[in-house]
Design a protein around this motif. Structure first.
Motif, PDB file in Angstrom:
ATOM      1  N   THR A 142      44.299   2.535  41.453  1.00 25.27           N
ATOM      2  CA  THR A 142      44.155   1.957  42.775  1.00 25.27           C
ATOM      3  C   THR A 142      43.655   3.163  43.643  1.00 25.27           C
ATOM      4  N   MET A 143      43.154   2.832  44.790  1.00 21.42           N
ATOM      5  CA  MET A 143      42.534   4.139  45.494  1.00 21.42           C
ATOM      6  C   MET A 143      43.658   5.015  46.074  1.00 21.42           C
ATOM      7  N   ASP A 144      44.754   4.655  46.051  1.00 17.84           N
ATOM      8  CA  ASP A 144      45.771   5.176  46.657  1.00 17.84           C
ATOM      9  C   ASP A 144      46.169   6.264  45.468  1.00 17.84           C
ATOM     10  N   MET A 145      45.979   5.907  44.212  1.00 16.12           N
ATOM     11  CA  MET A 145      46.107   6.670  42.984  1.00 16.12           C
ATOM     12  C   MET A 145      45.215   8.145  42.920  1.00 16.12           C
ATOM     13  N   VAL A 146      43.780   7.586  43.348  1.00 19.52           N
ATOM     14  CA  VAL A 146      42.719   8.528  43.428  1.00 19.52           C
ATOM     15  C   VAL A 146      43.231   9.558  44.452  1.00 19.52           C
ATOM     16  N   LYS A 147      43.390   8.917  45.961  1.00 21.74           N
ATOM     17  CA  LYS A 147      43.817   9.916  46.885  1.00 21.74           C
ATOM     18  C   LYS A 147      45.038  10.953  46.575  1.00 21.74           C
ATOM     19  N   GLU A 148      46.128  10.274  45.741  1.00 21.53           N
ATOM     20  CA  GLU A 148      47.243  10.931  45.276  1.00 21.53           C
ATOM     21  C   GLU A 148      46.884  12.227  44.433  1.00 21.53           C
ATOM     22  N   ALA A 149      45.843  11.843  43.555  1.00 21.09           N
ATOM     23  CA  ALA A 149      45.250  13.084  42.711  1.00 21.09           C
ATOM     24  C   ALA A 149      44.647  14.130  43.553  1.00 21.09           C
ATOM     25  N   LEU A 150      43.907  13.624  44.444  1.00 20.30           N
ATOM     26  CA  LEU A 150      43.339  14.666  45.448  1.00 20.30           C
ATOM     27  C   LEU A 150      44.204  15.570  46.025  1.00 20.30           C
ATOM     28  N   ASP A 151      45.328  14.530  46.603  1.00 19.16           N
ATOM     29  CA  ASP A 151      46.389  15.516  47.433  1.00 19.16           C
ATOM     30  C   ASP A 151      47.017  16.424  46.571  1.00 19.16           C
ATOM     31  N   GLN A 152      47.088  16.259  45.446  1.00 14.81           N
ATOM     32  CA  GLN A 152      47.859  17.226  44.303  1.00 14.81           C
ATOM     33  C   GLN A 152      47.143  18.390  44.066  1.00 14.81           C
ATOM     34  N   LEU A 153      45.940  18.301  44.094  1.00 14.33           N
ATOM     35  CA  LEU A 153      44.776  19.284  43.912  1.00 14.33           C
ATOM     36  C   LEU A 153      44.829  20.129  45.104  1.00 14.33           C
ATOM     37  N   ARG A 154      44.662  19.458  46.297  1.00 12.63           N
ATOM     38  CA  ARG A 154      44.413  20.227  47.528  1.00 12.63           C
ATOM     39  C   ARG A 154      45.700  20.838  47.753  1.00 12.63           C
ATOM     40  N   GLY A 155      46.891  20.491  47.569  1.00 14.36           N
ATOM     41  CA  GLY A 155      48.105  21.109  47.720  1.00 14.36           C
ATOM     42  C   GLY A 155      48.632  22.535  46.726  1.00 14.36           C
ATOM     43  N   ALA A 156      47.834  22.226  45.526  1.00 16.74           N
ATOM     44  CA  ALA A 156      48.079  23.284  44.600  1.00 16.74           C
ATOM     45  C   ALA A 156      46.999  24.506  45.125  1.00 16.74           C
ATOM     46  N   VAL A 157      46.005  24.315  45.691  1.00 20.05           N
ATOM     47  CA  VAL A 157      44.984  25.187  46.119  1.00 20.05           C
ATOM     48  C   VAL A 157      45.530  25.899  47.423  1.00 20.05           C
ATOM     49  N   MET A 158      46.377  25.182  48.023  1.00 16.86           N
ATOM     50  CA  MET A 158      46.917  25.633  49.396  1.00 16.86           C
ATOM     51  C   MET A 158      47.933  26.846  49.056  1.00 16.86           C
ATOM     52  N   ILE A 159      48.786  26.291  48.030  1.00 10.55           N
ATOM     53  CA  ILE A 159      49.818  27.158  47.425  1.00 10.55           C
ATOM     54  C   ILE A 159      49.283  28.695  46.944  1.00 10.55           C
ATOM     55  N   VAL A 160      48.188  28.641  46.006  1.00  9.67           N
ATOM     56  CA  VAL A 160      47.728  29.636  45.788  1.00  9.67           C
ATOM     57  C   VAL A 160      46.854  30.305  46.614  1.00  9.67           C
ATOM     58  N   TYR A 161      46.235  29.690  47.536  1.00 13.98           N
ATOM     59  CA  TYR A 161      45.162  30.310  48.640  1.00 13.98           C
ATOM     60  C   TYR A 161      45.534  29.962  49.879  1.00 13.98           C
ATOM     61  N   PRO A 162      46.848  30.407  50.452  1.00 10.18           N
ATOM     62  CA  PRO A 162      47.211  29.513  51.704  1.00 10.18           C
ATOM     63  C   PRO A 162      46.110  29.746  52.901  1.00 10.18           C
ATOM     64  N   MET A 163      45.363  30.758  52.627  1.00  6.52           N
ATOM     65  CA  MET A 163      44.272  31.171  53.831  1.00  6.52           C
ATOM     66  C   MET A 163      42.985  30.506  53.568  1.00  6.52           C
ATOM     67  N   GLY A 164      42.996  29.678  52.641  1.00  6.54           N
ATOM     68  CA  GLY A 164      41.957  28.588  52.408  1.00  6.54           C
ATOM     69  C   GLY A 164      40.963  29.517  51.543  1.00  6.54           C
ATOM     70  N   LEU A 165      39.971  28.696  51.233  1.00  5.42           N
ATOM     71  CA  LEU A 165      38.700  29.059  50.415  1.00  5.42           C
ATOM     72  C   LEU A 165      37.363  29.415  51.209  1.00  5.42           C
ATOM     73  N   PRO A 166      36.753  30.037  50.706  1.00  5.91           N
ATOM     74  CA  PRO A 166      35.453  30.492  51.604  1.00  5.91           C
ATOM     75  C   PRO A 166      34.694  29.065  51.639  1.00  5.91           C
ATOM     76  N   PRO A 167      33.901  29.106  52.742  1.00  2.00           N
ATOM     77  CA  PRO A 167      33.028  27.697  53.148  1.00  2.00           C
ATOM     78  C   PRO A 167      31.988  27.400  51.930  1.00  2.00           C
ATOM     79  N   HIS A 168      31.693  28.456  51.228  1.00  2.00           N
ATOM     80  CA  HIS A 168      30.579  28.084  50.077  1.00  2.00           C
ATOM     81  C   HIS A 168      31.278  27.781  48.797  1.00  2.00           C
ATOM     82  N   ASP A 169      32.600  27.810  48.666  1.00  3.62           N
ATOM     83  CA  ASP A 169      33.171  27.546  47.482  1.00  3.62           C
ATOM     84  C   ASP A 169      33.070  25.830  47.373  1.00  3.62           C
TER      85      ASP A 169
END
Length: 297
Positions: A142-169
């Motif tokens: 389902t589209m909810d499963m796709v969004k869940e996968a994206l949210d998991q990835l976004r959350g992990a990146v925020m844990i490791v880089y709480p200040m965010g990534l460069p705009p060109h990344d």
């Protein structure tokens, strides 16, 4: 109180001969909406895969260098007096461990072992959620499963880089839906919703119609549909026999050949009375003429 599961039409979505995912819908859905839903999931899974690939590189070699520094040697960067202003702003949680990127795309200041594991584990979980293996497991996406996968990835990146990534990344660009795929192999895989087509039984399923105009009104229907980009012509038809059915048929013929070979070696005629050797037996079975007895009871 248990709720009874509603019968749904199940689409086995393929691109070419390759399975993509299963999708549940209803015969009453309009093709306009169905194409939009299927293409959104298809493109969403591609996005998850692209982000996962980039996060694996992020875990190994840190953030992406500014475009004007990518691909240059250390000497060239020094001669041109170039400096990555994001190196000091985007330091991974727990500090960085240097691991040079030999292709010169990332700055080499990678997350430490613990943070690297957070990224890699999340990549595995996100990929498995929308994996093509879900088709074999008979799990619909389902589209909810796709969004869940994206949210998991976004959350992990925020844990490791709480200040965010460069705009060109590219990871940040993907999360903000600002990715530029022009000139890449990935761009050939994406199918814009307005250019998407669904084909079934060598027929294009036309927008403006409902699914039931093609498959009937049975909500338990299961069909194989192929997603394609407009202008690419009709996709190849599905084989009449599945790969598993072909294997079973070959096993049957192999077994019969082995039995015949053994009988020839023993020069035994008794097999002629066996039902399996009777060429008419299969025909009589289909006609319902087996186990018929004559005479008074």
């Amino acid at each position: 109180m248990l709720l009874q599961q509603q019968d749904m039409v199940q689409l086995h979505v393929k691109r070419g001969d390759e399975s993509q995912f299963l999708f549940d819908t209803t015969v009453d859905v309009s093709l306009e909406i169905l194409i939009q839903q299927v293409s959104a999931i298809y493109n969403g899974i591609l996005k998850v895969d692209r982000i996962c690939s980039e996060i694996q590189q992020l875990a190994e070699h840190g953030i992406t260098l500014p475009p004007n520094m990518q691909g240059l040697t250390d000497d060239q960067i020094e001669d041109l007096k170039l400096r990555d202003e994001w190196q000091d702003k985007c330091v991974p949680s727990g500090g960085a461990e240097f691991n040079k990127d030999e292709i010169g795309r990332r700055n080499g200041h990678a997350p430490n072992g613990k943070m690297k594991e957070v990224l890699k584990k999340t990549v595995e979980e996100a990929r498995s959620l929308v994996s093509k293996k879900q088709v074999m497991a008979k799990v619909s996406i389902t589209m909810d499963m796709v969004k869940e996968a994206l949210d998991q990835l976004r959350g992990a990146v925020m844990i490791v880089y709480p200040m965010g990534l460069p705009p060109h990344d590219p990871i940040r660009s993907e999360f903000e839906n600002q990715e530029d795929l022009s000139g890449t192999q990935a761009s050939l895989q994406v199918i814009p919703e307005e250019e998407a087509q669904l084909w079934w039984a060598a027929k294009e399923m036309q927008r403006g119609k409902k699914l039931q105009e093609y498959v009937g009104k049975n909500e338990k229907t299961k069909i194989v549909v192929k997603i394609q980009k407009r202008g690419q012509g009709a996709p190849a038809r599905e084989p009449l026999m599945s790969e598993e059915e072909q294997k079973q048929m070959m096993m049957h013929y192999y077994k019969r050949q082995e039995e015949l070979k053994k009988l020839e070696e023993t020069d035994d005629d008794s097999h002629l009375q066996s039902e399996w050797s009777d060429r008419q037996a299969l025909k009589r079975q289909f006609q319902g003429l087996t186990n018929i007895k004559w005479g008074p009871r």
